[in-house]
Each structure stands twice: as structure tokens, then as C-alpha cells.
Design a protein around this motif. Structure first.
Motif, short mmCIF file in Angstrom:
data_model
loop_
_atom_site.label_atom_id
_atom_site.label_comp_id
_atom_site.label_asym_id
_atom_site.label_seq_id
_atom_site.Cartn_x
_atom_site.Cartn_y
_atom_site.Cartn_z
N HIS A 256 1.25 7.50 -1.40
CA HIS A 256 2.52 7.66 -2.11
C HIS A 256 3.58 8.17 -1.14
O HIS A 256 3.40 9.21 -0.50
CB HIS A 256 2.37 8.65 -3.26
CG HIS A 256 1.63 8.09 -4.44
ND1 HIS A 256 0.28 7.83 -4.43
CD2 HIS A 256 2.06 7.73 -5.69
CE1 HIS A 256 -0.09 7.34 -5.59
NE2 HIS A 256 0.97 7.27 -6.38
N VAL A 257 4.68 7.45 -1.05
CA VAL A 257 5.72 7.81 -0.08
C VAL A 257 6.94 8.45 -0.74
O VAL A 257 7.69 9.17 -0.09
CB VAL A 257 6.16 6.57 0.74
CG1 VAL A 257 5.01 6.05 1.58
CG2 VAL A 257 6.72 5.47 -0.16
N PHE A 258 7.13 8.19 -2.03
CA PHE A 258 8.30 8.74 -2.72
C PHE A 258 7.98 8.83 -4.20
O PHE A 258 7.34 7.94 -4.77
CB PHE A 258 9.53 7.85 -2.50
CG PHE A 258 10.76 8.29 -3.25
CD1 PHE A 258 11.28 9.56 -3.09
CD2 PHE A 258 11.43 7.41 -4.11
CE1 PHE A 258 12.41 9.98 -3.78
CE2 PHE A 258 12.57 7.82 -4.80
CZ PHE A 258 13.05 9.10 -4.63
N VAL B 34 8.19 12.36 -0.11
CA VAL B 34 9.44 12.95 -0.57
C VAL B 34 9.39 12.98 -2.10
O VAL B 34 9.17 11.95 -2.74
CB VAL B 34 10.66 12.13 -0.10
CG1 VAL B 34 11.94 12.67 -0.72
CG2 VAL B 34 10.77 12.16 1.42
N LEU B 35 9.58 14.14 -2.67
CA LEU B 35 9.65 14.30 -4.11
C LEU B 35 11.10 14.55 -4.51
O LEU B 35 11.82 15.26 -3.81
CB LEU B 35 8.79 15.48 -4.57
CG LEU B 35 7.30 15.44 -4.21
CD1 LEU B 35 6.61 16.71 -4.69
CD2 LEU B 35 6.63 14.21 -4.79
N ALA B 36 11.52 13.98 -5.64
CA ALA B 36 12.92 14.13 -6.06
C ALA B 36 13.01 14.26 -7.57
O ALA B 36 12.14 13.78 -8.32
CB ALA B 36 13.75 12.93 -5.59
N ASP C 255 0.81 -1.22 0.00
CA ASP C 255 0.00 0.00 0.00
C ASP C 255 0.84 1.27 0.00
O ASP C 255 0.30 2.37 -0.14
CB ASP C 255 -0.95 0.01 1.21
CG ASP C 255 -1.99 -1.09 1.12
OD1 ASP C 255 -2.29 -1.53 -0.01
OD2 ASP C 255 -2.49 -1.52 2.17
N GLU C 256 2.16 1.12 0.19
CA GLU C 256 3.06 2.27 0.10
C GLU C 256 3.63 2.30 -1.32
O GLU C 256 4.23 1.34 -1.76
CB GLU C 256 4.17 2.17 1.14
CG GLU C 256 3.66 2.25 2.58
CD GLU C 256 4.79 2.24 3.59
OE1 GLU C 256 5.97 2.27 3.18
OE2 GLU C 256 4.49 2.22 4.80
N ILE C 257 3.41 3.41 -2.00
CA ILE C 257 3.71 3.47 -3.43
C ILE C 257 4.88 4.41 -3.71
O ILE C 257 4.93 5.54 -3.21
CB ILE C 257 2.47 3.95 -4.21
CG1 ILE C 257 1.32 2.96 -4.01
CG2 ILE C 257 2.79 4.10 -5.70
CD1 ILE C 257 -0.02 3.47 -4.51
N ILE C 258 5.80 3.91 -4.52
CA ILE C 258 6.93 4.69 -5.03
C ILE C 258 6.70 4.90 -6.52
O ILE C 258 6.41 3.94 -7.25
CB ILE C 258 8.26 3.96 -4.79
CG1 ILE C 258 8.60 3.93 -3.29
CG2 ILE C 258 9.39 4.61 -5.59
CD1 ILE C 258 9.81 3.10 -2.94
N VAL C 259 6.81 6.14 -6.97
CA VAL C 259 6.63 6.47 -8.39
C VAL C 259 7.94 6.95 -8.99
O VAL C 259 8.67 7.72 -8.37
CB VAL C 259 5.55 7.57 -8.56
CG1 VAL C 259 5.63 8.22 -9.94
CG2 VAL C 259 4.16 6.98 -8.37
N VAL C 260 8.21 6.50 -10.19
CA VAL C 260 9.33 7.04 -10.97
C VAL C 260 8.76 7.35 -12.35
O VAL C 260 7.98 6.57 -12.90
CB VAL C 260 10.51 6.04 -11.03
CG1 VAL C 260 10.10 4.71 -11.62
CG2 VAL C 260 11.68 6.63 -11.80
N GLY C 261 9.10 8.53 -12.90
CA GLY C 261 8.45 8.87 -14.16
C GLY C 261 9.10 9.99 -14.95
O GLY C 261 10.05 10.65 -14.51
N GLY C 262 8.54 10.19 -16.13
CA GLY C 262 8.89 11.28 -17.03
C GLY C 262 7.67 11.57 -17.88
O GLY C 262 6.64 10.90 -17.72
#
Length: 457
Positions: free
Chosen positions: A346-348, A407-409, A271-278
Motif C-alpha cells: 500500500h503506497v497511499f 502516505v496516509l491522508a 501491485d502498488e495499492i491506493i486506498v480511499v475509504g470511510g
């Protein structure tokens, strides 16, 4: 004695953990550099599909292609998320010249800015008034602006080592210049391209009229840096120089498009979601290799590398290829809206939208306490020459996810060449170095791995 023993055990545990992390990150980089797929994917996006303006046939082809590729990775889930996007079309090529005396003309390279209205009829021809800021319009007033073409000619500041700061310091004239000039009855707007290099490429980019009436909207175009300098020098010698330009663009009704999403389900904290994108869309002058095909294929590569190395994430990891960052941010907003409605945690989130150049580090949008924790990982990146772990902007597409917890990066590549290509005809595949692109994918995957393993608390 017990206290000394406890300290010793903590050191041993930390050393062991760091060794395990070093090994995993080394495997990640090996997978990226030895058999990476990002460059091949980008080759297809750039050379088989090309520029991917929102709402275009090419944008839909990119959606179909990237979904097929993520389907082939053996992910737990791949899907399309519908989103309505604006459909602006450039039309036939733009044309412009300056006329110093009747019949004495010099052609100048221009391109319509995204969202501009066309020049109705046969085009616009008028005297030019050069300004260097939006505030300067107020000083001049309607008397000096009415019936003229406003030429915004404030260059990006070459003294800024961080070229994104230079961009931020100049881009308001592109974004709001036409809306402001229209208030003073200007006939049109020409804007110096957002480019630190002297060349003949006009750079596109979005502009916004706000809520002004349709009748007050004036056409807006970018002029190349060489063209801007020539026009400026000519106006100093001959203030009566006239400028002609013809734009054939058009704003059509919104159309349906998609965010493309692939997911590896978390093993212990799904249930903790990490997103990576463009963002999958691009401007139409080049093929969008750096902006932002690179970020899309790097994000897909994060999932492929995790699968390749056999890593089983604790948390759910998603690659999101956002649609319509360039002229609306509809994809990023829709993703955040659906996530909020579904009460997703969403955690990161990590975005790559600064080109496929050599990675230098990351910028983080979070509390000082969380950034300090992240900075403890920086030594793990030193063997890969990643040295920047700083507070700063993350990315436009993930910004709607912002809250007090996440946390956004943003991946931060070397930025010195980025604006040579940004939104221009020369943003093409040949200007992307395979190894630099792969190093960026390795850096992104490594950071995702650390966030997944240790979390943010």
C-alpha cells in the motif's frame, strides 16, 4: 547555452504536465458536480436504512446495498471481507431526572455510551459529585466518590478554532471516565456531551472499561450540553441534589460482518495499492449521514468518477468501506492484517471521516520530505478553494496500515458544525448539503489521481 536550453525544456515539460493535470482535475470536478451519485447513495443509506450500529440488521443492509452499488460501477473486482465485530444494543430509550427535593424532579436528556453496562434493577439514584477531569478523581479519593454518581463536566474548549483539537482535549472523560470512576466505587457516570453547541441532544460515542472485573463496571451515559449546564447550576445551589438514570443496554456475543471493497486494477503498477475509504457503521441515534455515510459514498464516488472520466490508473485503486470504526476499529485492523499477510504494497491511503461539509484541504501523516512533495500540488487545488495541505492525523480506519513507506491522508472539511451532529440524533440526511458533499468527492478523486500519476518517491 546547453544549460539554458535544458532549463527551458524542463519549464516547458512542467508547464505541459501542469496543464494536463489542470484539465484532468477539471474533468473530475465536473463529473462530481454535474452528475454525481454520492448524494443519492447517501439518501438511501440514511433514509432507507438509517443508523448502522455494528452487528445490527441495518449494518448488514448497508453492506448489501453498497456492494450492489459498487457491482454496478463496472469495477474490476468487488468483494466482502469478513470481520468479527462487537454487538452492543441500546435497548429501550434511556430515562433520567434530577431531584432537588423529595418528589421535585426535572427530566434531563441522556443516552447510554456505547459499550456501557446497563443500570440493573430499577435504575441508579444517588447524590452527584461534579468533576472536570479524570485526575480530579484521584484528589477526591474513594471517601468522597464511593456511593455517588460522578458527573464529568469538562466542556470542549470553544477557543480552539480546530474543533477536532477541542474534541481531543475533552473526550478522555467519555472514553475512560467510567473505568476510572469505578475504581473509587462510584455507582455510575454521567458525561457532558462532546458538543460545542448548547442544545438538548445527548451525544453517544464509545467508552472502554479496559480489563477491570465485571463487578467493577459502572453504567455510563452522556448528558446534553443544556442538561449538563442545568445540572451543574443546580448542584451549586443545592449540593444534595440527586440524580436518577435508567439504561437498558446490553453487550452480546460478537457477530460476523464485513468490510465492503471495490477495486480498479492498475495498468502498469498493479501491485502498488491506493486506498480511499470511510466507515460504514454509525451510531444508532441518528442515521449517520455525516459520520460516516458521507465518507463512504465519497469513496465510492472516487471510483465512479475515475471510470466516468476514462482515466486508466497506473496503480490499483480500492474503495474500502470499513465496518466497526465507532466501537472497536475491527474493520480497519482486519483489513491491515490481511494486507500484511498477503504482503500487499500500500503506497497511499485517504480517509474521509470528518463529515460531508465544505472541503478545506487535507492532512498528511508521513515524513516531512514526502509531505513537502505533496504540497507542491497545492496550487492545482486553489481554483477549488482547497488551501490546507498540512501535517496531521489521517483517519482511524487507515491508521493500522501505517509504516515508513506509506502516505496516509485525511480529507479536512470545514469543522465548525461537525460536532453539532457528531454521534447525536440530529446526524441526519437533511443536514448534508449536496454540493458540499460533491466538492469533497471531487477533492478526494483529484488527490488520488495525482498520487496515482506521480507516486510518492
Amino acid at each position: 547555452m546547453k544549460k539554458i536550453t535544458l532549463v527551458f525544456l524542463l519549464i516547458v515539460v512542467q508547464t505541459f504536465a501542469q496543464t494536463e493535470d489542470e484539465k484532468q482535475i477539471r474533468q473530475i470536478y465536473d463529473a462530481a458536480l454535474e452528475n454525481g451519485e454520492a448524494y443519492n447513495w447517501l439518501n438511501y443509506l440514511s433514509n432507507r436504512i438509517g443508523g448502522r450500529l455494528s452487528g445490527s440488521v441495518q449494518a448488514q443492509q448497508a453492506v448489501d446495498y453498497t456492494k450492489r452499488q459498487m457491482d454496478s460501477l463496472g469495477l474490476d473486482r468487488v468483494w466482502l471481507q469478513p470481520v468479527m465485530v462487537p454487538k452492543w444494543v441500546r435497548g429501550t430509550p434511556e430515562f433520567a431526572y434530577m431531584e432537588t427535593n423529595p418528589g421535585v424532579t426535572t427530566n434531563l436528556p441522556i443516552c447510554a455510551l456505547g459499550g456501557s453496562v446497563p443500570t440493573y434493577g430499577r435504575g441508579v439514584k444517588a447524590n452527584v459529585i461534579e468533576v472536570h477531569s479524570i485526575d480530579e478523581l484521584k484528589t477526591l479519593g474513594k471517601e468522597k466518590i464511593s456511593g455517588k454518581i460522578v458527573f464529568f463536566n469538562r466542556p470542549m474548549d470553544p477557543a480552539k478554532v480546530n474543533t477536532f483539537e477541542a474534541y481531543s482535549g475533552a473526550v478522555d472523560q467519555r472514553g475512560r471516565g467510567a473505568a476510572e470512576a469505578g475504581k473509587y466505587e462510584a455507582l455510575g457516570v454521567i458525561v457532558r456531551s462532546m458538543n460545542l453547541r448548547q442544545d438538548d441532544y445527548p451525544h453517544a460515542g464509545g467508552m472502554n472499561y479496559g480489563d477491570i472485573p465485571e463487578a467493577e463496571k459502572v453504567p455510563a451515559a452522556a448528558i446534553s450540553t443544556n442538561g449538563a449546564d442545568l445540572l451543574s447550576a443546580t448542584l451549586k445551589l443545592n449540593p444534595n441534589t440527586q440524580f436518577f438514570f435508567k439504561l437498558n443496554c446490553k453487550q452480546l456475543e460478537d457477530v460476523e460482518s464485513y468490510n465492503v471493497i471495490g477495486e480498479i486494477k492498475g495498468s502498469t503498477n498493479p501491485d502498488e495499492i491506493i486506498v480511499v475509504g470511510g466507515h460504514l457503521d454509525s451510531w444508532d441515534l441518528g442515521d449517520g449521514s455525516h459520520d460516516d455515510g458521507a465518507g463512504c459514498v465519497q469513496s465510492m464516488e472516487v471510483l465512479r468518477i475515475l471510470k466516468k472520466t476514462g482515466y486508466k490508473p497506473k496503480r490499483t485503486i480500492r474503495a474500502v468501506l470499513f465496518m466497526n470504526e465507532e466501537n472497536g476499529l475491527r474493520g480497519g485492523r482486519k483489513y491491515a492484517e490481511i494486507a500484511k499477510d498477503a504482503n500487499e504494497n500500500h503506497v497511499f491511503a485517504l480517509e474521509s471521516d470528518s463529515g460531508g461539509f465544505t472541503p478545506r484541504g487535507f492532512s498528511f501523516d508521513a515524513s516531512d520530505e514526502k509531505i513537502a512533495r505533496v504540497q507542491n500540488w497545492s496550487k492545482l487545488f486553489e481554483p477549488y478553494y482547497i488551501h490546507m495541505f498540512v501535517k496531521g492525523f489521517s483517519g482511524a480506519d487507515i491508521s493500522p496500515l501505517k509504516n515508513d513507506k506509506i502516505v496516509l491522508a485525511g480529507l479536512r472539511p470545514d469543522s465548525q458544525r461537525y460536532f453539532d451532529h457528531h454521534h447525536a440524533e440530529n446526524d441526519t440526511f437533511e443536514h448534508v448539503n449536496r454540493r458540499e458533499l460533491e466538492l469533497g468527492a471531487g477533492a478526494m478523486t483529484s488527490l488520488v489521481y495525482l498520487f496515482d500519476k506521480y507516486g510518492i518517491e
